[in-house]
Design a protein around this motif. Structure first.
Motif, PDB file in Angstrom:
ATOM      1  N   SER A   6       0.822  -1.209   0.000  1.00 26.37           N
ATOM      2  CA  SER A   6       0.000   0.000   0.000  1.00 26.37           C
ATOM      3  C   SER A   6       0.851   1.253   0.000  1.00 26.37           C
ATOM      4  O   SER A   6       0.472   2.269  -0.577  1.00 26.37           O
ATOM      5  CB  SER A   6      -0.954  -0.003   1.199  1.00 26.37           C
ATOM      6  OG  SER A   6      -0.234   0.085   2.406  1.00 26.37           O
ATOM      7  N   SER A   7       2.007   1.207   0.644  1.00 30.89           N
ATOM      8  CA  SER A   7       2.856   2.389   0.686  1.00 30.89           C
ATOM      9  C   SER A   7       3.534   2.650  -0.648  1.00 30.89           C
ATOM     10  O   SER A   7       4.091   3.715  -0.872  1.00 30.89           O
ATOM     11  CB  SER A   7       3.908   2.238   1.788  1.00 30.89           C
ATOM     12  OG  SER A   7       4.807   1.198   1.480  1.00 30.89           O
ATOM     13  N   PHE A  92      -7.442  10.851  -4.851  1.00 36.80           N
ATOM     14  CA  PHE A  92      -8.710  10.311  -4.392  1.00 36.80           C
ATOM     15  C   PHE A  92      -8.811   8.810  -4.662  1.00 36.80           C
ATOM     16  O   PHE A  92      -9.114   8.017  -3.763  1.00 36.80           O
ATOM     17  CB  PHE A  92      -9.871  11.041  -5.063  1.00 36.80           C
ATOM     18  CG  PHE A  92     -11.231  10.561  -4.613  1.00 36.80           C
ATOM     19  CD1 PHE A  92     -11.753  10.967  -3.401  1.00 36.80           C
ATOM     20  CD2 PHE A  92     -11.980   9.700  -5.401  1.00 36.80           C
ATOM     21  CE1 PHE A  92     -13.000  10.529  -2.972  1.00 36.80           C
ATOM     22  CE2 PHE A  92     -13.222   9.252  -4.985  1.00 36.80           C
ATOM     23  CZ  PHE A  92     -13.731   9.669  -3.767  1.00 36.80           C
ATOM     24  N   ASN A  93      -8.551   8.413  -5.891  1.00 36.23           N
ATOM     25  CA  ASN A  93      -8.714   7.004  -6.245  1.00 36.23           C
ATOM     26  C   ASN A  93      -7.561   6.140  -5.746  1.00 36.23           C
ATOM     27  O   ASN A  93      -7.773   5.013  -5.293  1.00 36.23           O
ATOM     28  CB  ASN A  93      -8.881   6.878  -7.751  1.00 36.23           C
ATOM     29  CG  ASN A  93     -10.172   7.491  -8.233  1.00 36.23           C
ATOM     30  OD1 ASN A  93     -11.254   7.012  -7.930  1.00 36.23           O
ATOM     31  ND2 ASN A  93     -10.080   8.588  -8.968  1.00 36.23           N
ATOM     32  N   ILE A  98      -5.586   2.377  -1.509  1.00 35.12           N
ATOM     33  CA  ILE A  98      -4.720   2.149  -0.354  1.00 35.12           C
ATOM     34  C   ILE A  98      -5.552   1.875   0.904  1.00 35.12           C
ATOM     35  O   ILE A  98      -5.346   0.887   1.604  1.00 35.12           O
ATOM     36  CB  ILE A  98      -3.811   3.365  -0.100  1.00 35.12           C
ATOM     37  CG1 ILE A  98      -2.725   3.475  -1.180  1.00 35.12           C
ATOM     38  CG2 ILE A  98      -3.157   3.286   1.284  1.00 35.12           C
ATOM     39  CD1 ILE A  98      -1.897   4.742  -1.062  1.00 35.12           C
ATOM     40  N   ASN A  99      -6.483   2.769   1.183  1.00 35.38           N
ATOM     41  CA  ASN A  99      -7.244   2.691   2.430  1.00 35.38           C
ATOM     42  C   ASN A  99      -8.039   1.402   2.548  1.00 35.38           C
ATOM     43  O   ASN A  99      -8.047   0.744   3.591  1.00 35.38           O
ATOM     44  CB  ASN A  99      -8.176   3.894   2.542  1.00 35.38           C
ATOM     45  CG  ASN A  99      -7.425   5.203   2.669  1.00 35.38           C
ATOM     46  OD1 ASN A  99      -6.252   5.235   3.037  1.00 35.38           O
ATOM     47  ND2 ASN A  99      -8.085   6.307   2.334  1.00 35.38           N
ATOM     48  N   PRO A 171      -5.006   9.509   1.823  1.00 36.69           N
ATOM     49  CA  PRO A 171      -4.234   8.450   2.491  1.00 36.69           C
ATOM     50  C   PRO A 171      -3.417   9.009   3.646  1.00 36.69           C
ATOM     51  O   PRO A 171      -2.863  10.105   3.561  1.00 36.69           O
ATOM     52  CB  PRO A 171      -3.333   7.928   1.368  1.00 36.69           C
ATOM     53  CG  PRO A 171      -3.163   9.090   0.448  1.00 36.69           C
ATOM     54  CD  PRO A 171      -4.439   9.894   0.523  1.00 36.69           C
ATOM     55  N   LEU A 172      -3.343   8.256   4.721  1.00 36.63           N
ATOM     56  CA  LEU A 172      -2.723   8.738   5.953  1.00 36.63           C
ATOM     57  C   LEU A 172      -1.246   9.084   5.777  1.00 36.63           C
ATOM     58  O   LEU A 172      -0.794  10.146   6.201  1.00 36.63           O
ATOM     59  CB  LEU A 172      -2.880   7.688   7.058  1.00 36.63           C
ATOM     60  CG  LEU A 172      -2.316   8.074   8.427  1.00 36.63           C
ATOM     61  CD1 LEU A 172      -3.093   9.229   9.028  1.00 36.63           C
ATOM     62  CD2 LEU A 172      -2.333   6.869   9.368  1.00 36.63           C
ATOM     63  N   GLU A 173      -0.494   8.181   5.159  1.00 38.10           N
ATOM     64  CA  GLU A 173       0.947   8.416   5.067  1.00 38.10           C
ATOM     65  C   GLU A 173       1.271   9.615   4.193  1.00 38.10           C
ATOM     66  O   GLU A 173       2.121  10.440   4.534  1.00 38.10           O
ATOM     67  CB  GLU A 173       1.653   7.167   4.531  1.00 38.10           C
ATOM     68  CG  GLU A 173       3.169   7.281   4.560  1.00 38.10           C
ATOM     69  CD  GLU A 173       3.871   5.989   4.193  1.00 38.10           C
ATOM     70  OE1 GLU A 173       5.126   5.974   4.228  1.00 38.10           O
ATOM     71  OE2 GLU A 173       3.192   4.987   3.868  1.00 38.10           O
TER      72      GLU A 173
END
Length: 223
Positions: A6-7, A92-93, A98-99, A171-173
């Motif tokens: 995901s990262s 956004f996508n 990722i999320n 995304p958080l990161e």
């Protein structure tokens, strides 16, 4: 591991911008769920899981692939205006992909209870107790205005856990520099068919299916 995957999701599209590479990335694909659609009942219904996974997550994946294709074309033409214009779609996508890829593995039909080991020790060190962390993350999730996510993240700079919220599919990161460990999706499509507009009931119930093994593995990978 999913954390590592995901990262990396954003790196292809942004590498094209940064280096001038015109090579397109491999297509992103919808990940399979690690359990059946009805496995999280009664906390989350099979109907919600099917719609959430097959429709919503699949749409993020398809739109992310399309945005990356357009990005590669714009980069090949040195079309700076189009490159800049594509950034919201990528965010956004790509963020949605990722999320949700994290969210599915954060949940388990065998989940719930409390974590142990290093994760529990860090929770106690940073929040005082598991219940304090749970209360802070739940309050953050319920308090998100509109659509978004509440996260338990790891700050590599301070080696501490933090609670944070992100709007929409941010995304958080990429947004706060925190490594995502546990996310609570508070978009209405995640709960409305079952919990209507009572988001607090959904957030409270989600704790019964948290996959602490997955969260612990993400913490170890983040260190």
């Amino acid at each position: 591991m999913m954390l590592n995957r995901s990262s990396q999701i954003f790196k292809c599209g942004f590498r094209l911008v940064a280096t001038g590479c015109s090579q397109q990335c491999a297509k992103h694909t919808l990940p399979d769920l690690p359990y059946d659609y009805n496995a999280l009942e009664p906390v989350i219904s099979a109907e919600i899981m099917q719609l959430h996974h097959r429709k919503h997550h699949a749409t993020y994946v398809n739109n992310f692939n399309a945005a990356e294709e357009k990005l590669a074309e714009a980069q090949a033409k040195n079309d700076i205006s189009s490159i800049i214009a594509l950034q919201p779609a990528l965010k956004f996508n790509g963020g949605g992909h990722i999320n949700h890829s994290i969210f599915w593995k954060n949940l388990s039909p065998d989940g719930g209870g409390e974590p142990d080991g290093d994760l529990m020790q860090l929770i106690k060190a940073d929040f005082g107790s598991f219940e304090n962390m749970k209360t802070q993350l739940s309050t953050a999730a319920v308090g998100v205005q509109g659509s978004g996510w509440a996260w338990l993240g790891f700050n590599r700079t301070t080696n501490r856990l933090q609670v944070a919220t992100c709007a929409n599919q941010d995304p958080l990161e990429a947004t706060f520099g925190l490594i995502p460990l546990l996310g609570i999706d508070v978009w209405e499509h995640a709960y409305y068919l079952q919990y209507k507009n009572v988001r607090p009931d959904y957030v409270k119930a989600v704790w019964n299916i948290v996959n602490w093994k997955d969260v612990s593995e993400r913490l170890e990978a983040a260190k």
